[in-house]
Design a protein around this motif. Sequence first.
Motif, PDB file in Angstrom:
ATOM      1  N   VAL A 277      10.235  17.869 -46.306  1.00  0.00           N
ATOM      2  CA  VAL A 277      10.091  18.419 -47.832  1.00  0.00           C
ATOM      3  C   VAL A 277       9.946  19.805 -47.994  1.00  0.00           C
ATOM      4  CG1 VAL A 277       9.242  17.868 -50.023  1.00  0.00           C
ATOM      5  CG2 VAL A 277       9.607  16.070 -48.477  1.00  0.00           C
ATOM      6  N   THR A 278       8.916  20.254 -47.255  1.00  0.00           N
ATOM      7  CA  THR A 278       8.689  21.636 -47.286  1.00  0.00           C
ATOM      8  C   THR A 278       9.811  22.808 -46.895  1.00  0.00           C
ATOM      9  OG1 THR A 278       7.537  21.398 -45.035  1.00  0.00           O
ATOM     10  CG2 THR A 278       6.306  21.269 -46.992  1.00  0.00           C
ATOM     11  N   SER A 279      10.476  22.225 -45.966  1.00  0.00           N
ATOM     12  CA  SER A 279      11.682  23.081 -45.466  1.00  0.00           C
ATOM     13  C   SER A 279      12.847  23.073 -46.585  1.00  0.00           C
ATOM     14  CB  SER A 279      12.315  22.620 -44.283  1.00  0.00           C
ATOM     15  OG  SER A 279      12.637  21.283 -44.312  1.00  0.00           O
ATOM     16  N   HIS A 280      13.081  21.931 -47.221  1.00  0.00           N
ATOM     17  CA  HIS A 280      13.974  21.978 -48.305  1.00  0.00           C
ATOM     18  C   HIS A 280      13.538  22.163 -49.688  1.00  0.00           C
ATOM     19  CE1 HIS A 280      16.088  19.566 -44.887  1.00  0.00           C
ATOM     20  NE2 HIS A 280      17.171  20.182 -45.181  1.00  0.00           N
ATOM     21  N   ASN A 314       0.406  20.571 -51.468  1.00  0.00           N
ATOM     22  CA  ASN A 314       0.023  21.592 -52.247  1.00  0.00           C
ATOM     23  C   ASN A 314      -0.160  23.071 -51.501  1.00  0.00           C
ATOM     24  OD1 ASN A 314      -0.402  19.697 -54.257  1.00  0.00           O
ATOM     25  ND2 ASN A 314      -2.318  19.107 -53.561  1.00  0.00           N
ATOM     26  N   LYS A 315      -0.612  22.985 -50.187  1.00  0.00           N
ATOM     27  CA  LYS A 315      -0.550  24.345 -49.486  1.00  0.00           C
ATOM     28  C   LYS A 315       0.874  24.835 -49.504  1.00  0.00           C
ATOM     29  CE  LYS A 315      -4.617  22.823 -46.677  1.00  0.00           C
ATOM     30  NZ  LYS A 315      -4.895  22.681 -45.397  1.00  0.00           N
ATOM     31  N   ALA A 334       0.507  28.595 -52.494  1.00  0.00           N
ATOM     32  CA  ALA A 334      -0.506  29.111 -51.524  1.00  0.00           C
ATOM     33  C   ALA A 334      -0.570  30.554 -51.477  1.00  0.00           C
ATOM     34  CB  ALA A 334      -0.089  28.490 -50.242  1.00  0.00           C
ATOM     35  N   VAL A 335      -1.643  31.002 -51.248  1.00  0.00           N
ATOM     36  CA  VAL A 335      -2.110  32.654 -51.163  1.00  0.00           C
ATOM     37  C   VAL A 335      -2.714  33.049 -50.173  1.00  0.00           C
ATOM     38  CG1 VAL A 335      -3.083  34.473 -52.429  1.00  0.00           C
ATOM     39  CG2 VAL A 335      -2.231  32.494 -53.748  1.00  0.00           C
ATOM     40  N   GLN A 336      -1.984  33.643 -49.226  1.00  0.00           N
ATOM     41  CA  GLN A 336      -2.727  34.248 -47.909  1.00  0.00           C
ATOM     42  C   GLN A 336      -3.612  35.261 -48.064  1.00  0.00           C
ATOM     43  OE1 GLN A 336      -2.342  32.970 -44.793  1.00  0.00           O
ATOM     44  NE2 GLN A 336      -0.768  31.362 -45.435  1.00  0.00           N
ATOM     45  N   THR A 337      -4.873  34.798 -47.906  1.00  0.00           N
ATOM     46  CA  THR A 337      -6.083  36.049 -47.813  1.00  0.00           C
ATOM     47  C   THR A 337      -6.166  36.598 -46.794  1.00  0.00           C
ATOM     48  OG1 THR A 337      -7.624  34.247 -46.750  1.00  0.00           O
ATOM     49  CG2 THR A 337      -7.533  34.188 -49.002  1.00  0.00           C
ATOM     50  N   GLY A 340      -6.278  35.330 -43.393  1.00  0.00           N
ATOM     51  CA  GLY A 340      -5.444  34.376 -42.734  1.00  0.00           C
ATOM     52  C   GLY A 340      -5.182  32.977 -43.244  1.00  0.00           C
ATOM     53  N   THR A 341      -6.570  32.539 -43.983  1.00  0.00           N
ATOM     54  CA  THR A 341      -6.516  31.413 -44.459  1.00  0.00           C
ATOM     55  C   THR A 341      -5.668  31.302 -46.119  1.00  0.00           C
ATOM     56  OG1 THR A 341      -8.459  31.980 -45.678  1.00  0.00           O
ATOM     57  CG2 THR A 341      -8.593  31.017 -43.391  1.00  0.00           C
ATOM     58  N   SER A 342      -5.214  30.000 -46.143  1.00  0.00           N
ATOM     59  CA  SER A 342      -4.509  29.905 -47.471  1.00  0.00           C
ATOM     60  C   SER A 342      -5.233  29.182 -48.399  1.00  0.00           C
ATOM     61  CB  SER A 342      -3.372  29.017 -47.228  1.00  0.00           C
ATOM     62  OG  SER A 342      -3.550  27.786 -46.700  1.00  0.00           O
ATOM     63  N   THR A 343      -5.136  29.790 -49.732  1.00  0.00           N
ATOM     64  CA  THR A 343      -5.831  29.105 -50.603  1.00  0.00           C
ATOM     65  C   THR A 343      -5.022  29.151 -52.157  1.00  0.00           C
ATOM     66  OG1 THR A 343      -6.546  31.666 -51.793  1.00  0.00           O
ATOM     67  CG2 THR A 343      -8.120  30.310 -50.086  1.00  0.00           C
ATOM     68  N   SER A 344      -5.702  28.186 -53.407  1.00  0.00           N
ATOM     69  CA  SER A 344      -4.702  28.413 -54.214  1.00  0.00           C
ATOM     70  C   SER A 344      -4.836  29.258 -54.827  1.00  0.00           C
ATOM     71  CB  SER A 344      -5.152  26.787 -54.927  1.00  0.00           C
ATOM     72  OG  SER A 344      -4.526  26.662 -56.098  1.00  0.00           O
TER      73      SER A 344
END
Length: 429
Positions: A277-280, A314-315, A334-337, A340-344
Amino acid sequence: MDTIASLFSFITTPVSWVIVQFHSMYGAIFGPDTGWAWGLSIVSLVILIRICLIPLFVKQIKSTRAMQTLQPEMKKIQERYKNDKQRQSEEMMKLYKETGTNPLSSCLPILAQSPFFFALYHVLNGIATGDTIGVINESLLASARKAHIFGAPLAAKFTDGSSKVEALGASLTDVRVVTAVMIVLMSASQFYTQRQLMTKNVDTTVKTPFMQQQKMLMYVFPVMFAVFGINFPVGVLVYWLTTNVWTMGQQMYVIRNNPTPGSKAQAAYLERLTKHVTSHGKARKRSERTIIKAIVAKGRDRNEFERKFINGLNKAGLAAQADGSVVQSESQAAVQTEDGTSTSAATPKRQQPKRQSKSQRQSGGAAASGGKAEGDAPSSEPTSLSKSDEPEDAKPAEPAKKQSGGGTRSKAQSGQRKGPQRPKSPSKK
Protein backbone atom coordinates in the motif's frame (compact mmCIF):
# COMPACT_ATOMS: atom_id res chain seq x y z
CA MET A 1 -22.66 -55.88 -0.84
CA ASP A 2 -25.53 -55.58 -3.29
CA THR A 3 -27.73 -54.24 -0.50
CA ILE A 4 -25.18 -51.58 0.47
CA ALA A 5 -24.62 -50.67 -3.18
CA SER A 6 -28.36 -50.29 -3.68
CA LEU A 7 -28.53 -47.91 -0.71
CA PHE A 8 -25.91 -45.68 -2.36
CA SER A 9 -27.34 -46.04 -5.86
CA PHE A 10 -28.64 -42.47 -5.76
CA ILE A 11 -25.02 -41.29 -5.71
CA THR A 12 -23.10 -44.19 -7.29
CA THR A 13 -24.84 -43.70 -10.64
CA PRO A 14 -23.90 -39.97 -10.95
CA VAL A 15 -20.35 -40.67 -9.74
CA SER A 16 -19.85 -43.51 -12.23
CA TRP A 17 -21.28 -41.33 -15.00
CA VAL A 18 -18.82 -38.51 -14.23
CA ILE A 19 -15.91 -40.96 -14.20
CA VAL A 20 -16.97 -42.41 -17.55
CA GLN A 21 -17.20 -38.95 -19.12
CA PHE A 22 -13.70 -38.01 -17.94
CA HIS A 23 -12.44 -41.44 -19.05
CA SER A 24 -13.73 -40.92 -22.56
CA MET A 25 -11.82 -37.62 -22.73
CA TYR A 26 -8.53 -38.90 -21.28
CA GLY A 27 -8.87 -42.23 -23.12
CA ALA A 28 -8.65 -40.40 -26.42
CA ILE A 29 -5.26 -39.00 -25.32
CA PHE A 30 -3.58 -41.79 -23.32
CA GLY A 31 -5.58 -44.83 -24.46
CA PRO A 32 -8.80 -46.24 -22.96
CA ASP A 33 -7.13 -49.10 -21.05
CA THR A 34 -4.26 -47.15 -19.45
CA GLY A 35 -3.91 -46.23 -15.82
CA TRP A 36 -3.42 -42.58 -16.79
CA ALA A 37 -6.92 -42.42 -18.34
CA TRP A 38 -8.64 -43.97 -15.31
CA GLY A 39 -6.40 -42.33 -12.72
CA LEU A 40 -6.85 -38.85 -14.16
CA SER A 41 -10.59 -39.49 -14.32
CA ILE A 42 -10.61 -40.02 -10.54
CA VAL A 43 -8.43 -36.92 -10.00
CA SER A 44 -10.79 -34.85 -12.16
CA LEU A 45 -13.74 -36.17 -10.15
CA VAL A 46 -12.07 -34.94 -6.95
CA ILE A 47 -11.36 -31.51 -8.41
CA LEU A 48 -14.95 -31.17 -9.61
CA ILE A 49 -16.32 -32.13 -6.20
CA ARG A 50 -13.98 -29.76 -4.35
CA ILE A 51 -14.90 -26.86 -6.62
CA CYS A 52 -18.55 -27.46 -5.80
CA LEU A 53 -17.68 -27.54 -2.09
CA ILE A 54 -15.88 -24.17 -2.05
CA PRO A 55 -18.92 -22.33 -0.54
CA LEU A 56 -18.97 -24.91 2.28
CA PHE A 57 -15.24 -24.43 2.76
CA VAL A 58 -15.72 -20.67 3.14
CA LYS A 59 -18.47 -21.31 5.67
CA GLN A 60 -16.15 -23.68 7.51
CA ILE A 61 -13.48 -20.98 7.79
CA LYS A 62 -15.96 -18.45 9.16
CA SER A 63 -17.32 -20.98 11.64
CA THR A 64 -13.86 -21.98 12.83
CA ARG A 65 -12.86 -18.34 13.40
CA ALA A 66 -16.12 -17.64 15.20
CA MET A 67 -15.50 -20.61 17.47
CA GLN A 68 -11.98 -19.34 18.20
CA THR A 69 -13.41 -15.95 19.12
CA LEU A 70 -15.93 -17.54 21.48
CA GLN A 71 -13.39 -19.67 23.32
CA PRO A 72 -12.89 -17.20 26.23
CA GLU A 73 -16.67 -16.94 26.75
CA MET A 74 -17.07 -20.70 26.53
CA LYS A 75 -14.35 -21.18 29.12
CA LYS A 76 -16.12 -18.78 31.50
CA ILE A 77 -19.37 -20.71 31.12
CA GLN A 78 -17.60 -23.99 31.80
CA GLU A 79 -16.00 -22.62 34.96
CA ARG A 80 -19.20 -20.97 36.17
CA TYR A 81 -21.41 -24.05 35.70
CA LYS A 82 -18.85 -26.80 36.11
CA ASN A 83 -21.12 -28.60 38.59
CA ASP A 84 -24.28 -28.25 36.50
CA LYS A 85 -23.85 -29.89 33.11
CA GLN A 86 -27.40 -29.23 32.00
CA ARG A 87 -27.17 -25.50 32.71
CA GLN A 88 -23.77 -25.47 31.04
CA SER A 89 -25.22 -26.98 27.86
CA GLU A 90 -28.12 -24.50 27.91
CA GLU A 91 -25.76 -21.53 28.24
CA MET A 92 -23.57 -22.89 25.43
CA MET A 93 -26.56 -23.22 23.09
CA LYS A 94 -27.67 -19.73 24.06
CA LEU A 95 -24.20 -18.37 23.23
CA TYR A 96 -24.24 -20.13 19.86
CA LYS A 97 -27.67 -18.72 19.08
CA GLU A 98 -26.75 -15.15 20.06
CA THR A 99 -23.56 -15.16 17.98
CA GLY A 100 -24.99 -17.15 15.07
CA THR A 101 -22.29 -19.84 15.18
CA ASN A 102 -22.62 -23.57 14.66
CA PRO A 103 -19.95 -26.02 15.89
CA LEU A 104 -20.90 -28.52 13.16
CA SER A 105 -20.15 -26.05 10.38
CA SER A 106 -16.44 -26.90 10.56
CA CYS A 107 -17.30 -30.51 9.63
CA LEU A 108 -19.48 -29.63 6.62
CA PRO A 109 -16.85 -30.24 3.88
CA ILE A 110 -15.98 -33.67 5.31
CA LEU A 111 -19.64 -34.62 5.72
CA ALA A 112 -20.45 -33.41 2.21
CA GLN A 113 -17.64 -35.51 0.72
CA SER A 114 -18.67 -38.70 2.52
CA PRO A 115 -21.39 -39.79 0.01
CA PHE A 116 -18.98 -39.33 -2.92
CA PHE A 117 -16.32 -41.30 -1.07
CA PHE A 118 -18.64 -44.25 -0.41
CA ALA A 119 -19.95 -44.13 -3.98
CA LEU A 120 -16.42 -44.22 -5.42
CA TYR A 121 -15.49 -47.02 -3.04
CA HIS A 122 -18.39 -49.17 -4.28
CA VAL A 123 -17.61 -48.39 -7.92
CA LEU A 124 -14.00 -49.50 -7.50
CA ASN A 125 -15.03 -52.51 -5.42
CA GLY A 126 -17.37 -53.53 -8.25
CA ILE A 127 -14.43 -53.30 -10.65
CA ALA A 128 -12.39 -55.58 -8.35
CA THR A 129 -15.15 -58.18 -8.07
CA GLY A 130 -16.12 -57.94 -11.75
CA ASP A 131 -19.60 -56.51 -11.12
CA THR A 132 -21.08 -53.70 -13.18
CA ILE A 133 -22.32 -50.73 -11.18
CA GLY A 134 -23.94 -47.49 -12.23
CA VAL A 135 -23.28 -46.70 -15.89
CA ILE A 136 -20.12 -48.84 -16.05
CA ASN A 137 -20.97 -51.68 -18.46
CA GLU A 138 -19.06 -54.85 -19.34
CA SER A 139 -16.66 -53.19 -21.77
CA LEU A 140 -15.78 -50.38 -19.37
CA LEU A 141 -15.40 -52.92 -16.58
CA ALA A 142 -12.88 -54.93 -18.60
CA SER A 143 -11.00 -51.73 -19.47
CA ALA A 144 -10.84 -50.62 -15.83
CA ARG A 145 -9.53 -54.04 -14.72
CA LYS A 146 -6.65 -53.71 -17.18
CA ALA A 147 -5.69 -50.23 -15.91
CA HIS A 148 -2.62 -50.07 -13.67
CA ILE A 149 -1.05 -47.15 -11.82
CA PHE A 150 2.68 -47.74 -11.56
CA GLY A 151 2.04 -51.48 -11.81
CA ALA A 152 -0.85 -51.59 -9.26
CA PRO A 153 -4.43 -52.21 -10.45
CA LEU A 154 -7.08 -49.61 -9.53
CA ALA A 155 -9.08 -52.16 -7.53
CA ALA A 156 -6.12 -53.76 -5.65
CA LYS A 157 -5.62 -53.28 -1.88
CA PHE A 158 -2.63 -53.54 0.42
CA THR A 159 -4.27 -56.46 2.27
CA ASP A 160 -5.10 -58.47 -0.87
CA GLY A 161 -3.55 -61.88 -1.27
CA SER A 162 -1.30 -62.96 -4.12
CA SER A 163 -4.06 -64.94 -5.86
CA LYS A 164 -6.41 -61.96 -6.04
CA VAL A 165 -3.63 -59.64 -7.20
CA GLU A 166 -2.55 -62.10 -9.89
CA ALA A 167 -6.16 -62.30 -11.10
CA LEU A 168 -5.95 -58.55 -11.76
CA GLY A 169 -2.74 -59.04 -13.73
CA ALA A 170 -0.20 -57.61 -11.26
CA SER A 171 2.40 -58.75 -8.73
CA LEU A 172 1.94 -58.56 -4.96
CA THR A 173 5.21 -56.63 -4.53
CA ASP A 174 4.14 -53.87 -6.89
CA VAL A 175 0.79 -53.54 -5.14
CA ARG A 176 2.34 -53.39 -1.67
CA VAL A 177 4.97 -50.82 -2.65
CA VAL A 178 2.56 -48.53 -4.51
CA THR A 179 -0.13 -48.66 -1.82
CA ALA A 180 2.42 -48.12 0.99
CA VAL A 181 3.88 -45.06 -0.72
CA MET A 182 0.41 -43.61 -1.35
CA ILE A 183 -0.65 -44.23 2.27
CA VAL A 184 2.47 -42.46 3.56
CA LEU A 185 1.90 -39.50 1.23
CA MET A 186 -1.76 -39.34 2.22
CA SER A 187 -0.94 -39.31 5.95
CA ALA A 188 1.93 -36.83 5.53
CA SER A 189 -0.23 -34.38 3.56
CA GLN A 190 -2.93 -34.61 6.24
CA PHE A 191 -0.38 -33.96 8.99
CA TYR A 192 1.16 -30.96 7.19
CA THR A 193 -2.28 -29.48 6.50
CA GLN A 194 -3.23 -29.62 10.17
CA ARG A 195 0.19 -28.46 11.30
CA GLN A 196 0.26 -25.30 9.20
CA LEU A 197 -3.21 -24.51 10.51
CA MET A 198 -2.04 -24.77 14.13
CA THR A 199 1.33 -23.04 13.76
CA LYS A 200 0.40 -20.20 11.41
CA ASN A 201 -3.33 -19.55 11.37
CA VAL A 202 -4.36 -19.75 15.03
CA ASP A 203 -4.85 -16.75 17.31
CA THR A 204 -1.89 -17.00 19.67
CA THR A 205 -3.56 -14.73 22.25
CA VAL A 206 -6.26 -17.32 22.99
CA LYS A 207 -5.21 -20.33 25.09
CA THR A 208 -8.13 -22.72 25.52
CA PRO A 209 -8.77 -26.48 25.60
CA PHE A 210 -10.04 -26.19 22.03
CA MET A 211 -6.47 -25.50 20.89
CA GLN A 212 -5.22 -28.57 22.73
CA GLN A 213 -7.84 -30.67 20.98
CA GLN A 214 -6.75 -29.34 17.60
CA LYS A 215 -3.14 -30.21 18.39
CA MET A 216 -4.21 -33.72 19.33
CA LEU A 217 -6.12 -34.12 16.06
CA MET A 218 -2.96 -33.11 14.21
CA TYR A 219 -1.49 -36.47 15.22
CA VAL A 220 -4.68 -38.55 15.34
CA PHE A 221 -5.89 -37.93 11.77
CA PRO A 222 -2.69 -39.12 10.03
CA VAL A 223 -2.73 -42.32 12.09
CA MET A 224 -6.37 -42.91 11.16
CA PHE A 225 -5.60 -42.44 7.47
CA ALA A 226 -2.71 -44.89 7.73
CA VAL A 227 -4.83 -47.54 9.50
CA PHE A 228 -7.83 -47.29 7.19
CA GLY A 229 -5.68 -46.78 4.11
CA ILE A 230 -4.48 -50.40 4.03
CA ASN A 231 -8.09 -51.45 3.32
CA PHE A 232 -8.66 -48.89 0.54
CA PRO A 233 -8.34 -49.79 -3.16
CA VAL A 234 -5.67 -47.97 -5.14
CA GLY A 235 -8.34 -45.85 -6.83
CA VAL A 236 -9.68 -44.68 -3.44
CA LEU A 237 -6.13 -43.88 -2.31
CA VAL A 238 -5.79 -41.73 -5.42
CA TYR A 239 -9.04 -40.02 -4.45
CA TRP A 240 -7.97 -39.25 -0.86
CA LEU A 241 -4.43 -38.25 -1.80
CA THR A 242 -5.81 -35.80 -4.35
CA THR A 243 -8.30 -34.50 -1.78
CA ASN A 244 -5.57 -33.91 0.83
CA VAL A 245 -3.31 -32.15 -1.65
CA TRP A 246 -6.20 -29.92 -2.75
CA THR A 247 -7.05 -29.11 0.89
CA MET A 248 -3.41 -28.32 1.65
CA GLY A 249 -3.10 -25.94 -1.30
CA GLN A 250 -6.47 -24.33 -0.60
CA GLN A 251 -5.54 -23.77 3.02
CA MET A 252 -2.15 -22.30 2.10
CA TYR A 253 -3.94 -19.78 -0.13
CA VAL A 254 -6.39 -18.85 2.64
CA ILE A 255 -3.64 -18.52 5.24
CA ARG A 256 -1.62 -16.26 2.97
CA ASN A 257 -4.45 -14.00 1.80
CA ASN A 258 -7.10 -14.15 4.55
CA PRO A 259 -5.40 -15.14 7.80
CA THR A 260 -6.97 -15.46 11.22
CA PRO A 261 -6.76 -12.22 13.29
CA GLY A 262 -4.02 -12.39 15.90
CA SER A 263 -2.12 -15.21 14.19
CA LYS A 264 1.42 -15.28 12.85
CA ALA A 265 -0.01 -15.45 9.35
CA GLN A 266 -1.80 -12.13 9.93
CA ALA A 267 1.42 -10.49 11.07
CA ALA A 268 3.18 -11.60 7.87
CA TYR A 269 0.20 -10.59 5.71
CA LEU A 270 -0.12 -7.09 7.21
CA GLU A 271 3.62 -6.57 6.80
CA ARG A 272 3.33 -7.39 3.08
CA LEU A 273 0.19 -5.26 2.80
CA THR A 274 1.93 -2.27 4.41
CA LYS A 275 4.76 -2.42 1.87
CA HIS A 276 2.33 -2.85 -1.03
CA VAL A 277 0.00 0.00 0.00
CA THR A 278 2.79 2.46 0.83
CA SER A 279 4.55 1.76 -2.48
CA HIS A 280 1.38 2.36 -4.54
CA GLY A 281 -0.31 4.88 -2.24
CA LYS A 282 -3.61 2.96 -2.23
CA ALA A 283 -5.23 -0.45 -1.83
CA ARG A 284 -5.48 -1.88 -5.34
CA LYS A 285 -7.30 -5.18 -4.70
CA ARG A 286 -10.77 -5.78 -3.39
CA SER A 287 -9.51 -8.33 -0.87
CA GLU A 288 -7.08 -5.74 0.52
CA ARG A 289 -9.87 -3.21 0.95
CA THR A 290 -11.96 -5.82 2.73
CA ILE A 291 -9.17 -6.49 5.23
CA ILE A 292 -8.51 -2.78 5.80
CA LYS A 293 -12.23 -2.12 6.27
CA ALA A 294 -12.43 -4.82 8.95
CA ILE A 295 -9.37 -3.40 10.75
CA VAL A 296 -10.73 0.16 10.74
CA ALA A 297 -14.11 -1.03 12.04
CA LYS A 298 -12.48 -2.64 15.10
CA GLY A 299 -11.33 0.69 16.50
CA ARG A 300 -9.79 0.20 19.95
CA ASP A 301 -10.26 -3.56 19.72
CA ARG A 302 -7.42 -3.96 17.22
CA ASN A 303 -4.65 -6.39 18.08
CA GLU A 304 -0.97 -5.47 18.09
CA PHE A 305 -0.43 -6.44 14.44
CA GLU A 306 -3.38 -4.32 13.27
CA ARG A 307 -2.25 -1.31 15.32
CA LYS A 308 1.21 -1.64 13.85
CA PHE A 309 -0.33 -1.66 10.36
CA ILE A 310 -2.34 1.53 11.00
CA ASN A 311 0.71 3.27 12.48
CA GLY A 312 2.78 2.24 9.47
CA LEU A 313 0.27 3.88 7.14
CA ASN A 314 0.23 7.06 9.24
CA LYS A 315 4.02 7.33 9.17
CA ALA A 316 3.90 7.04 5.38
CA GLY A 317 1.39 9.93 5.17
CA LEU A 318 -1.59 7.66 4.45
CA ALA A 319 -4.90 7.21 6.24
CA ALA A 320 -7.17 4.14 6.18
CA GLN A 321 -10.84 4.94 5.55
CA ALA A 322 -13.98 3.21 6.81
CA ASP A 323 -14.76 1.83 3.33
CA GLY A 324 -11.37 0.11 3.14
CA SER A 325 -9.69 2.63 0.86
CA VAL A 326 -6.41 4.39 1.63
CA VAL A 327 -5.93 8.10 0.86
CA GLN A 328 -3.19 10.66 1.26
CA SER A 329 -3.42 12.50 4.55
CA GLU A 330 -1.66 15.85 4.99
CA SER A 331 -2.44 15.88 8.71
CA GLN A 332 -0.63 12.58 9.09
CA ALA A 333 2.26 13.30 6.73
CA ALA A 334 5.61 12.18 8.02
CA VAL A 335 8.22 14.81 8.72
CA GLN A 336 11.88 13.95 9.11
CA THR A 337 13.54 15.67 12.06
CA GLU A 338 17.19 16.55 12.33
CA ASP A 339 18.08 13.37 14.19
CA GLY A 340 16.46 11.21 11.50
CA THR A 341 13.26 10.27 13.35
CA SER A 342 9.86 10.81 11.74
CA THR A 343 7.06 12.75 13.41
CA SER A 344 3.65 14.00 12.41
CA ALA A 345 3.32 17.45 10.86
CA ALA A 346 0.00 18.08 12.63
CA THR A 347 1.43 17.38 16.06
CA PRO A 348 5.06 18.52 16.01
CA LYS A 349 7.35 16.99 18.56
CA ARG A 350 7.79 19.16 21.66
CA GLN A 351 11.36 20.38 22.04
CA GLN A 352 12.75 20.24 25.56
CA PRO A 353 14.94 23.20 26.66
CA LYS A 354 18.63 22.43 26.97
CA ARG A 355 20.00 22.13 30.48
CA GLN A 356 22.27 25.05 31.41
CA SER A 357 25.32 24.91 33.60
CA LYS A 358 25.50 26.79 36.90
CA SER A 359 27.75 29.50 35.49
CA GLN A 360 25.34 30.02 32.56
CA ARG A 361 22.32 30.24 34.88
CA GLN A 362 24.24 32.72 37.16
CA SER A 363 25.32 34.94 34.28
CA GLY A 364 21.89 34.67 32.68
CA GLY A 365 20.17 35.67 35.93
CA ALA A 366 22.49 38.61 36.35
CA ALA A 367 21.92 39.77 32.78
CA ALA A 368 18.17 39.45 33.21
CA SER A 369 18.23 41.44 36.42
CA GLY A 370 20.42 44.12 34.88
CA GLY A 371 18.21 44.32 31.83
CA LYS A 372 15.14 44.57 33.98
CA ALA A 373 16.67 47.44 36.02
CA GLU A 374 17.63 49.29 32.89
CA GLY A 375 14.21 48.74 31.38
CA ASP A 376 12.47 50.06 34.43
CA ALA A 377 14.53 53.27 34.46
CA PRO A 378 13.26 56.20 32.34
CA SER A 379 15.21 56.73 29.14
CA SER A 380 15.80 60.40 29.97
CA GLU A 381 17.67 59.70 33.19
CA PRO A 382 21.28 58.73 32.98
CA THR A 383 22.47 55.58 34.62
CA SER A 384 24.49 56.30 37.70
CA LEU A 385 26.04 54.17 40.42
CA SER A 386 26.29 57.09 42.87
CA LYS A 387 23.91 57.55 45.71
CA SER A 388 20.81 59.51 44.73
CA ASP A 389 19.06 62.22 46.71
CA GLU A 390 15.62 60.71 46.06
CA PRO A 391 13.78 58.98 48.84
CA GLU A 392 14.36 55.25 49.33
CA ASP A 393 10.81 54.38 48.32
CA ALA A 394 11.34 56.01 44.92
CA LYS A 395 14.59 54.21 44.28
CA PRO A 396 14.74 50.85 42.49
CA ALA A 397 14.47 47.91 44.83
CA GLU A 398 17.73 47.32 46.58
CA PRO A 399 17.35 43.52 46.59
CA ALA A 400 17.30 43.59 42.80
CA LYS A 401 20.85 45.06 42.83
CA LYS A 402 21.98 42.42 45.24
CA GLN A 403 20.45 39.79 43.03
CA SER A 404 22.34 41.09 39.99
CA GLY A 405 25.59 41.23 41.91
CA GLY A 406 25.54 38.09 44.00
CA GLY A 407 22.92 36.11 42.14
CA THR A 408 21.74 34.48 45.41
CA ARG A 409 18.12 35.65 45.41
CA SER A 410 17.81 35.56 41.60
CA LYS A 411 17.67 31.80 41.83
CA ALA A 412 14.60 31.97 44.02
CA GLN A 413 12.91 34.32 41.57
CA SER A 414 13.85 32.14 38.55
CA GLY A 415 11.98 29.14 39.91
CA GLN A 416 14.77 27.43 41.88
CA ARG A 417 14.56 26.44 45.48
CA LYS A 418 15.01 29.06 48.20
CA GLY A 419 17.29 28.95 51.18
CA PRO A 420 21.04 29.00 51.70
CA GLN A 421 22.99 27.72 48.75
CA ARG A 422 26.27 25.88 48.67
CA PRO A 423 29.27 27.94 47.59
CA LYS A 424 29.81 27.74 43.90
CA SER A 425 32.95 26.17 42.58
CA PRO A 426 34.81 28.14 39.93
CA SER A 427 33.83 27.28 36.40
CA LYS A 428 36.27 25.02 34.65
CA LYS A 429 36.71 26.15 31.11
